[in-house]
Design an enzyme around this catalytic site. Structure first.
Site, PDB file in Angstrom:
ATOM      1  CG  HIS A   1     -60.367  31.437  28.878  1.00 51.11           C
ATOM      2  ND1 HIS A   1     -59.024  30.461  28.996  1.00 51.11           N
ATOM      3  CD2 HIS A   1     -59.673  32.519  28.877  1.00 51.11           C
ATOM      4  CE1 HIS A   1     -57.933  31.047  28.928  1.00 51.11           C
ATOM      5  NE2 HIS A   1     -58.274  32.596  28.933  1.00 51.11           N
TER       6      HIS A   1
ATOM      7  CG  ASP B   1     -60.851  43.247  30.404  1.00 50.55           C
ATOM      8  OD1 ASP B   1     -59.619  43.591  29.998  1.00 50.55           O
ATOM      9  OD2 ASP B   1     -61.196  43.082  31.671  1.00 50.55           O
ATOM     10  CB  SER B   2     -58.982  37.917  29.114  1.00 51.29           C
ATOM     11  OG  SER B   2     -57.707  38.342  28.855  1.00 51.29           O
TER      12      SER B   2
ATOM     13  CG  PHE C   1     -49.888  34.898  28.130  1.00 49.23           C
ATOM     14  CD1 PHE C   1     -50.598  34.046  27.447  1.00 49.23           C
ATOM     15  CD2 PHE C   1     -50.680  35.987  28.555  1.00 49.23           C
ATOM     16  CE1 PHE C   1     -52.128  33.749  27.487  1.00 49.23           C
ATOM     17  CE2 PHE C   1     -52.075  35.926  28.663  1.00 49.23           C
ATOM     18  CZ  PHE C   1     -52.688  34.981  28.022  1.00 49.23           C
TER      19      PHE C   1
ATOM     20  CE  LYS D   1     -55.850  40.624  24.954  1.00 42.67           C
ATOM     21  NZ  LYS D   1     -56.096  41.619  25.771  1.00 42.67           N
TER      22      LYS D   1
ATOM     23  CB  THR E   1     -57.068  44.851  20.793  1.00 43.29           C
ATOM     24  OG1 THR E   1     -55.743  44.595  21.654  1.00 43.29           O
ATOM     25  CG2 THR E   1     -57.283  43.969  19.615  1.00 43.29           C
TER      26      THR E   1
ATOM     27  CE1 TYR F   1     -51.583  36.687  38.042  1.00 40.57           C
ATOM     28  CE2 TYR F   1     -52.843  37.265  36.035  1.00 40.57           C
ATOM     29  CZ  TYR F   1     -52.421  37.769  37.308  1.00 40.57           C
ATOM     30  OH  TYR F   1     -52.441  39.039  37.598  1.00 40.57           O
TER      31      TYR F   1
END
Ligand code: IMP
Length: 216
Positions: A198, A66-67, A169, A13, A8, A171
């Site tokens: 999560h 990925d998220s 950030f 991250k 990434t 949603y």
């Protein structure tokens, strides 16, 4: 010191993974490749990315992630399309029929705003008790092009009727956590949001696996 490649270029991250693996004695080396994310789920995309990086950097462990936000009542959308939900075309049965290939050109907060507006449009006719949703993150670890393990984490909640709050950030202004007393994640301070996030759950599993399976 063992080196682990992180797939990434996102500084947040990189920091997050380094905060778990650096104290355990691993050297983190970030790389950014242009991988086309064709997966139908968040886990698929983490796997696609980890394999692609691993093929470029064989003999070294690589981690990709990925998220996104999953709304089961919306055919699991935005899901793997979370970052660019506003750009995809969806048919009347909530199937994705077009995903643009282009790289992002505008800043991320503009995408977040448009994504939230689109989600509100899709959610408005769904009763609140059917608006269950969850954030999901998946980390995949690969070596020599082969997936060694994946680690997923989830935060459960509901989608709100309206945007609320200015923290966080993506949603966050539309996501009411199951233990947040009706507040959206954007109305919580970051310490409270991170407590059960999560990402935290999945990172914990990742750190444990790395420390047990990769010599430092
Ligand atoms: P990616 O992992 O960079 O592909 O982006 C995932 C997208 O999912 C982000 O741009 C956000 O829109 C969304 N997302 C993932 N995790 C969260 C979260 O904890 N809060 C809010 N939005 C999130």
């Amino acid at each position: 010191m063992s080196k682990i490649i992180i797939g990434t270029s996102n500084p947040g991250k990189i920091r997050e993974i380094a905060s778990i693996l650096s104290p355990l004695g691993y050297e983190i080396e970030p790389h950014a490749l242009d991988v086309y994310e064709t997966g139908k789920t968040i886990k698929d995309n983490a796997i696609i990315k980890a394999k692609a990086y691993s093929n470029v950097f064989p003999d070294t462990y690589v981690i990709a992630e990925d998220s996104g936000l999953v709304v089961p009542k919306l055919n699991n959308l935005p899901g793997p399309y979370s970052a660019r939900f506003h750009e995809i075309t969806i048919d009347d049965n909530l199937n994705v029929i077009n995903v643009p290939h282009e790289e992002f050109t505008t800043d991320k907060s503009e995408h977040d705003k448009l994504n939230n507006e689109k989600l509100l449009k899709y959610i408005k006719d769904i009763p609140f008790n059917e608006r269950a949703a969850y954030f999901e993150v998946c980390f995949a670890i690969a070596k020599n092009g082969i997936i060694q393990e994946t680690f997923s984490g989830y935060s459960y909640g509901y989608i709100s009727d309206e945007l609320r709050g200015t923290n966080g950030f993506g949603y966050d202004p539309l996501f009411i956590g199951e233990n947040t007393f009706g507040k959206t994640y954007a109305e919580l301070d970051s310490a409270r949001k991170n407590l059960k996030s999560h990402r935290k759950q999945a990172l914990k599993q990742l750190g444990l696996w790395v420390s047990q399976n990769i010599e430092n």
